[in-house]
Design a protein around this motif. Structure first.
Motif, PDB file in Angstrom:
ATOM      1  N   ASP A  24       0.822  -1.204   0.000  1.00  0.00           N
ATOM      2  CA  ASP A  24       0.000   0.000   0.000  1.00  0.00           C
ATOM      3  C   ASP A  24       0.862   1.262   0.000  1.00  0.00           C
ATOM      4  OD1 ASP A  24      -2.253  -1.486  -0.036  1.00  0.00           O
ATOM      5  OD2 ASP A  24      -2.734  -1.252   2.085  1.00  0.00           O
ATOM      6  N   GLU A  25       1.910   1.226   0.782  1.00  0.00           N
ATOM      7  CA  GLU A  25       2.795   2.387   0.901  1.00  0.00           C
ATOM      8  C   GLU A  25       3.502   2.660  -0.433  1.00  0.00           C
ATOM      9  OE1 GLU A  25       6.064   4.040   4.167  1.00  0.00           O
ATOM     10  OE2 GLU A  25       5.398   1.936   4.205  1.00  0.00           O
ATOM     11  N   ILE A  26       3.966   1.571  -1.063  1.00  0.00           N
ATOM     12  CA  ILE A  26       4.648   1.726  -2.367  1.00  0.00           C
ATOM     13  C   ILE A  26       3.658   2.182  -3.432  1.00  0.00           C
ATOM     14  CG2 ILE A  26       5.875   0.487  -4.194  1.00  0.00           C
ATOM     15  CD1 ILE A  26       7.005  -1.350  -1.980  1.00  0.00           C
ATOM     16  N   ALA A  27       2.463   1.596  -3.416  1.00  0.00           N
ATOM     17  CA  ALA A  27       1.445   1.947  -4.412  1.00  0.00           C
ATOM     18  C   ALA A  27       1.054   3.417  -4.299  1.00  0.00           C
ATOM     19  CB  ALA A  27       0.219   1.061  -4.238  1.00  0.00           C
ATOM     20  N   PHE A  28       0.993   3.927  -3.082  1.00  0.00           N
ATOM     21  CA  PHE A  28       0.638   5.327  -2.867  1.00  0.00           C
ATOM     22  C   PHE A  28       1.659   6.248  -3.539  1.00  0.00           C
ATOM     23  CE2 PHE A  28       0.946   9.293  -0.476  1.00  0.00           C
ATOM     24  CZ  PHE A  28      -0.378   9.721  -0.496  1.00  0.00           C
ATOM     25  N   LYS A  29       2.950   5.915  -3.359  1.00  0.00           N
ATOM     26  CA  LYS A  29       4.012   6.724  -3.956  1.00  0.00           C
ATOM     27  C   LYS A  29       3.990   6.625  -5.489  1.00  0.00           C
ATOM     28  CE  LYS A  29       6.367   8.817  -0.704  1.00  0.00           C
ATOM     29  NZ  LYS A  29       6.517  10.291  -0.720  1.00  0.00           N
ATOM     30  N   ARG A  30       3.712   5.403  -5.987  1.00  0.00           N
ATOM     31  CA  ARG A  30       3.673   5.214  -7.438  1.00  0.00           C
ATOM     32  C   ARG A  30       2.514   5.999  -8.052  1.00  0.00           C
ATOM     33  NH1 ARG A  30       4.480  -0.897  -9.341  1.00  0.00           N
ATOM     34  NH2 ARG A  30       4.386   0.230 -11.338  1.00  0.00           N
ATOM     35  N   ALA A  31       1.394   6.021  -7.351  1.00  0.00           N
ATOM     36  CA  ALA A  31       0.236   6.794  -7.837  1.00  0.00           C
ATOM     37  C   ALA A  31       0.549   8.279  -7.847  1.00  0.00           C
ATOM     38  CB  ALA A  31      -0.992   6.510  -6.972  1.00  0.00           C
ATOM     39  N   GLU A  32       1.300   8.711  -6.825  1.00  0.00           N
ATOM     40  CA  GLU A  32       1.696  10.124  -6.759  1.00  0.00           C
ATOM     41  C   GLU A  32       2.586  10.483  -7.946  1.00  0.00           C
ATOM     42  OE1 GLU A  32       4.023  13.189  -3.686  1.00  0.00           O
ATOM     43  OE2 GLU A  32       3.605  11.099  -3.063  1.00  0.00           O
ATOM     44  N   LEU A  33       3.514   9.584  -8.278  1.00  0.00           N
ATOM     45  CA  LEU A  33       4.401   9.812  -9.418  1.00  0.00           C
ATOM     46  C   LEU A  33       3.621   9.804 -10.728  1.00  0.00           C
ATOM     47  CD1 LEU A  33       7.252  10.093 -10.655  1.00  0.00           C
ATOM     48  CD2 LEU A  33       7.420   7.586 -10.598  1.00  0.00           C
TER      49      LEU A  33
END
Length: 476
Positions: free
Chosen positions: A142-151
């Motif tokens: 979830d934490e990684i996905a959040f950052k990827r979505a931000e990018l």
């Protein structure tokens, strides 16, 4: 040989000198002055600079505006043009004059936005590093996905490319992904070979060129990496080449069957070789300044829009809308069976070309007058100007397609005719003609060119005592 009443023979193929003059008065004044001045200093036909400038200016409004003929028929404002002229026709100098402000704008825009672009890229690089660090540390999905979505939601700014010359299909995907629209201008037409399979084992790759003419969505899947999705890709194209290039394209099944050739406006400028003056007047600085300002003002509006903004509709006023419908019903639709008999695919797009030219002329007039194009309707005067320009290109297209259907035979017939003229032949048997024309190996190879010469009134054929004879028109 019998006494015959001969008439003057018809031309084997239409000469460019017989084309109607370019309707230069239908261009807005700034473009008219620039075209006239460029044609004088380069000693070239006005149609060359005019066709190039229309293509170039269409880039200023592609992806921004869309011209509506009626509710369910609209066209974007971009043009594909192909200028065909022999070597030494000064295509390169003409193109340099037209391209200059587009190249300057890109340099000036990138210089003034350098800090903003670098900041955006550094922010993206920082996010990528944070994602890599999270993955290394074993952070939660979830934490990684959040950052990827931000990018993914971040709009990373790139240095702008306005104008390109030679480009491959793969490079064009990236350029349009970064810029949404691109102007392709080249004094060579080698790009056709790139898309015709030069780097793909001879397999044509025309999808993106086809989609960019109408702004249709395009997706490219990659074996390694994220797929690229282009929502509304647009190209404005102006290419120059020698006439043989068109023959090659017309013989290429991929270019013909895909409808690619029907998307192009064709221009065959008259030649002034042998009549050119080295001391021809230079382009007036005030004409260059006015043209440069027009281009840069239009591009400034375009490049200050946010990426992905919808196209703005343009409409006729009531009178112009009625006139366009009347012109279509009385002049375009019936001509699909007559004028466009040899180029039905091009003819089917003719009314769309008129809409594109209407939108383009309207936008230019508004920018010159300091008005937004959407603030007013397209008038009957602009429609009339667009129709006259389109009618000029209609005759050029008919000539272009005629080169494909009769060009090779006409060239061969011209070769035979020159032999008859040189030897002052008035009567000759097919066997003697074969010996005179060493290009041919069999009498049967003479049939097509002689049929054309007979059809155009250069000769007649008759058989006597088992021998085929050709009687030559003494008027040649």
């Amino acid at each position: 040989m019998t006494d015959r009443k001969w008439q003057a023979p018809q031309a084997l193929k239409e000469e460019r000198s017989s084309f109607k003059p370019y309707p230069i008065m239908d261009l807005p004044e700034i473009l008219r002055d620039m075209v006239n001045s460029v044609s004088v200093t380069t000693s070239t036909d006005k149609s060359m600079a005019a066709t190039a400038v229309l293509s170039a200016m269409s880039h200023c409004f592609s992806g921004m505006y869309r011209m509506y003929g009626k509710q369910d028929h609209s066209e974007p404002i971009n043009l594909y043009t192909l200028i065909l002229a022999s070597p030494a026709e000064r295509k390169s100098p003409v193109m340099r004059f037209i391209k200059k402000p587009f190249i300057e704008f890109a340099r000036e825009f990138n210089d003034s936005h350098k800090l903003q672009i670098f900041t955006s890229q550094e922010q993206a690089a920082k996010l990528k590093a944070e994602i890599a660090e999270l993955q290394t540390k074993g952070a939660s999905p979830d934490e990684i996905a959040f950052k990827r979505a931000e990018l993914d939601s971040m709009e990373v700014e790139q240095f702008r490319r306005v104008c390109v010359d030679d480009v491959t299909p793969e490079a064009l995907v990236k350029l349009i992904n970064d810029n949404e629209t691109i102007l392709m201008m080249s004094d060579e037409a080698g790009v056709f070979k790139n898309f015709g399979g030069r780097y793909n084992n001879g397999v044509a790759n025309l999808d993106l060129l086809l989609k960019c003419w109408g702004g249709e969505s395009y997706q490219k899947d990659r074996c390694h990496g994220e797929p690229v999705y282009l929502d509304r890709p647009y190209l404005s194209v102006c290419l120059c080449g020698q006439p043989y290039i068109l023959t090659e394209l017309m013989e290429n099944r991929a270019f013909v069957s895909s409808g690619m050739l029907a998307r192009f406006i064709y221009c065959f400028p008259r030649s002034f070789i042998g009549m050119r003056d080295y001391n021809a007047a230079s382009v007036k600085p005030e004409f260059t300044a006015a043209y440069d300002k027009l281009v840069k003002d239009a591009l400034a509006v375009k490049y200050n829009r946010k990426k992905g903004e919808p196209e703005i509709p343009l409409y006729f006023d009531n009178e112009a809308r009625a006139e366009f419908a009347k012109y279509y019903n009385k002049s375009i639709e019936p001509s699909l069976l007559t004028d466009f008999a040899d180029c039905p695919d091009w003819g089917g797009k003719f009314h769309g070309l008129i809409l594109r030219l209407c939108g383009l002329l309207h936008c230019i007039k508004c920018i010159v007058g300091g008005r937004s194009p959407q603030s007013e309707r397209v008038t009957p005067i602009t429609l009339m100007e667009a129709i006259e320009l389109a009618e000029y290109y209609k005759h050029q297209a008919i000539y272009a397609y005629g080169m494909n259907t009769t060009g090779a035979v006409a060239d061969t017939a011209e070769y035979v005719l020159n032999k008859l003229k040189t030897k002052k032949i008035t009567l000759i048997s097919s066997r003697e003609l074969l010996r005179s024309c060493r290009r041919f190996k069999k009498v049967a190879e003479l049939e097509e060119p002689m049929e054309l010469l007979i059809d155009r009134g250069y000769a007649i054929a008759y058989e006597e005592s088992g021998t085929l004879w050709y009687e030559v028109n003494p008027m040649i």
